[in-house]
Design a protein around this motif. Sequence first.
Motif, PDB file in Angstrom:
ATOM      1  N   GLY A   1       0.804  -1.164   0.070  1.00  0.00           N
ATOM      2  CA  GLY A   1       0.202   0.034  -0.057  1.00  0.00           C
ATOM      3  C   GLY A   1       0.848   1.380  -0.045  1.00  0.00           C
ATOM      4  O   GLY A   1       1.887   1.029  -0.079  1.00  0.00           O
ATOM      5  N   VAL A   2       0.183   2.414  -0.195  1.00  0.00           N
ATOM      6  CA  VAL A   2       0.862   3.777  -0.099  1.00  0.00           C
ATOM      7  C   VAL A   2       0.322   4.771   0.960  1.00  0.00           C
ATOM      8  O   VAL A   2      -0.970   4.969   0.834  1.00  0.00           O
ATOM      9  N   ILE A   3       1.286   5.251   1.483  1.00  0.00           N
ATOM     10  CA  ILE A   3       1.030   6.380   2.612  1.00  0.00           C
ATOM     11  C   ILE A   3       1.322   7.635   1.925  1.00  0.00           C
ATOM     12  O   ILE A   3       2.475   7.723   1.622  1.00  0.00           O
ATOM     13  N   ALA A   4       0.512   8.525   1.768  1.00  0.00           N
ATOM     14  CA  ALA A   4       0.725   9.848   1.120  1.00  0.00           C
ATOM     15  C   ALA A   4       0.925  10.995   2.316  1.00  0.00           C
ATOM     16  O   ALA A   4      -0.180  11.105   3.224  1.00  0.00           O
ATOM     17  N   LEU A   5       1.889  11.464   2.526  1.00  0.00           N
ATOM     18  CA  LEU A   5       1.981  12.645   3.557  1.00  0.00           C
ATOM     19  C   LEU A   5       1.545  13.762   2.913  1.00  0.00           C
ATOM     20  O   LEU A   5       1.978  14.399   1.975  1.00  0.00           O
ATOM     21  N   VAL A   6       0.515  14.296   3.405  1.00  0.00           N
ATOM     22  CA  VAL A   6      -0.583  15.255   2.870  1.00  0.00           C
ATOM     23  C   VAL A   6      -0.129  16.756   3.671  1.00  0.00           C
ATOM     24  O   VAL A   6      -0.350  16.759   4.670  1.00  0.00           O
ATOM     25  N   SER A   7       0.136  17.662   2.731  1.00  0.00           N
ATOM     26  CA  SER A   7       0.382  19.143   3.273  1.00  0.00           C
ATOM     27  C   SER A   7      -0.030  20.104   2.175  1.00  0.00           C
ATOM     28  O   SER A   7      -0.133  19.601   0.955  1.00  0.00           O
TER      29      SER A   7
ATOM     30  N   ASP B   1      -1.234  21.341  12.092  1.00  0.00           N
ATOM     31  CA  ASP B   1      -1.921  22.799  11.892  1.00  0.00           C
ATOM     32  C   ASP B   1      -2.274  22.714  10.300  1.00  0.00           C
ATOM     33  O   ASP B   1      -2.288  24.130   9.839  1.00  0.00           O
ATOM     34  N   ASP B   2      -2.267  21.768   9.608  1.00  0.00           N
ATOM     35  CA  ASP B   2      -2.299  21.972   8.078  1.00  0.00           C
ATOM     36  C   ASP B   2      -3.190  20.737   7.724  1.00  0.00           C
ATOM     37  O   ASP B   2      -2.888  19.445   7.659  1.00  0.00           O
TER      38      ASP B   2
END
Length: 122
Positions: A60-66, A97-98
């Motif tokens: 699977g894939v984890i996307a760090l979102v900002s 905080d994002d």
Amino acid sequence: MEKKTVFVAFAIEDERQRDFLKGQSLNTKSPFEYIDMSVKEPYATAWKDKVRTRIKRSDGVIALVSKNSLSSSGEKWEIGCAREEGKKVLGIWAYSDDRTNLPGVRTVSWTWSHIEDFIDSL
């Protein structure tokens, strides 16, 4: 428990957050291993071929979102590639905080239980 392989997609500006996730994955009780394909150069065909191969090998894939994700062509490509390869994708907000919304990516707060639940679903 068998370790799962997770590909991590992120904007290069969020490299430090990626390092934190990597550190979390090195915890001896962590149920996943981590794959990083970060580059600081243009996204050449050879890079895309290597990334696709690693995504195919991942569970699977984890996307760090900002906010940086919105302008990261590399991260967007990695997420698109994961979908093409039929991999589950989970967004994790990189900063408390994002709360950037990356269209089409289910994103949750960065907690061990959210990561564990995702890993268990793979």
